[in-house]
Write an enzyme that holds these catalytic residues in place. Structure first.
Site, PDB file in Angstrom:
ATOM      1  N   GLU A 119       7.591 -21.892  -3.919  1.00  0.00           N
ATOM      2  CA  GLU A 119       7.675 -21.473  -5.319  1.00  0.00           C
ATOM      3  C   GLU A 119       6.520 -22.033  -6.147  1.00  0.00           C
ATOM      4  O   GLU A 119       6.010 -21.387  -7.053  1.00  0.00           O
ATOM      5  CB  GLU A 119       9.020 -21.934  -5.912  1.00  0.00           C
ATOM      6  CG  GLU A 119       9.270 -21.496  -7.339  1.00  0.00           C
ATOM      7  CD  GLU A 119       9.508 -19.991  -7.464  1.00  0.00           C
ATOM      8  OE1 GLU A 119       9.358 -19.472  -8.587  1.00  0.00           O
ATOM      9  OE2 GLU A 119       9.844 -19.353  -6.441  1.00  0.00           O
ATOM     10  N   ASP A 172     -24.995  -5.037  -5.413  1.00  0.00           N
ATOM     11  CA  ASP A 172     -23.537  -4.976  -5.430  1.00  0.00           C
ATOM     12  C   ASP A 172     -23.017  -4.510  -6.784  1.00  0.00           C
ATOM     13  O   ASP A 172     -23.652  -4.713  -7.817  1.00  0.00           O
ATOM     14  CB  ASP A 172     -22.936  -6.362  -5.158  1.00  0.00           C
ATOM     15  CG  ASP A 172     -23.024  -6.761  -3.703  1.00  0.00           C
ATOM     16  OD1 ASP A 172     -23.185  -5.876  -2.857  1.00  0.00           O
ATOM     17  OD2 ASP A 172     -22.923  -7.971  -3.430  1.00  0.00           O
TER      18      ASP A 172
END
Length: 253
Positions: A119, A172
């Site tokens: 968690e 890119d």
């Protein structure tokens, strides 16, 4: 000294994806970067090698214990004389970007990437040992390993010598150097005709100026359609030419 990533993880075997395959593996063999994994289970003292427990105050899930995790982080930091920034992979962190990857890949930097599980991790570790949190986006993964691998891959491919063609990274999507921070243009290869879909004539023309202009316009078109926020960013940074603005105006009309 080379760029180094130390990863704190319960699943070090997962990182073979970046250390034993593709660009990451080749760059590692060429000593362009270095890697080490640190497992909190190796810092436990009980027979079950327990690294989690129930949260105080109740609630679902389990929380990673502070001491094994802290010892793993401290061991990773001490493994090299250079200072290291401790980065927690977390959905609550700042969004990871191309610019952040470029900054992390500069020089002989060291980064300790902490991969949480369950968690959460004990907040006291976050408060005392973590310098920064990074997120891949507004979603939750089972753990930080996949996010850490994405960060490593994005950084390593930017290292000089990692790519066969250095110009590839400059072009890119999001790279300011050549693309102006825009999305990349479409790409094609053989055959010239595939399933009744031809390669655009301009790419077969051999006219380099026309090809460059077509690619720029296609980049602008893709960005305007998919990520219009990047158009505003490029404009604010002065990365758009008068001809770019003229083409964008035509798109609006």
């Amino acid at each position: 000294m080379a760029l180094r990533f130390d990863v704190v993880t319960l699943f070090p075997e997962m990182f073979s994806a970046v250390t034993e395959s593709g660009i990451g593996a080749r760059a590692l063999r060429n000593d362009l970067w270095r890697f080490a994994a640190w497992n909190p289970r190796d810092r436990t003292v009980d027979a079950y090698r327990r690294v989690d427990d129930r949260p105080f105050g109740g609630g679902p899930g389990m929380v990673m214990l502070a001491e094994p995790l802290a010892q793993a982080i401290e061991a990773a930091k001490a493994a090299d004389d250079r200072p290291a920034k401790v980065v927690l992979m977390s959905p609550q962190g700042a969004p990871f970007t191309h610019a952040r990857a470029a900054a992390m890949a500069e020089g002989d930097a060291r980064h300790v990437l902490v991969c949480g599980r369950y968690e959460a991790i004990d907040e006291r570790v976050l408060a005392s040992l973590v310098d920064e949190e990074i997120s891949l986006g507004d979603f939750v993964l089972s753990g930080g390993e996949i996010a850490a691998m994405a960060v490593i891959d994005a950084c390593v491919r930017l290292l000089p010598g990692a790519m066969n063609d250095a110009e590839s990274t400059a072009r890119d999507s999001f790279a300011d150097e050549a693309s102006g921070g825009l999305l990349d243009c479409p790409h094609y290869t053989r055959p010239e005709q595939w399933r009744d879909m031809p390669v655009p004539d301009v790419l077969l023309s051999g006219h380099h100026a026309n090809i460059a202009r077509w690619r720029r316009e296609q980049s602008l078109l893709a960005t305007a359609r998919k990520r219009p926020d990047l158009i505003g960013r490029a404009r604010s940074l002065g990365l758009l030419s008068a001809r770019d603005e003229q083409y964008l105006k035509q798109l609006e009309q």
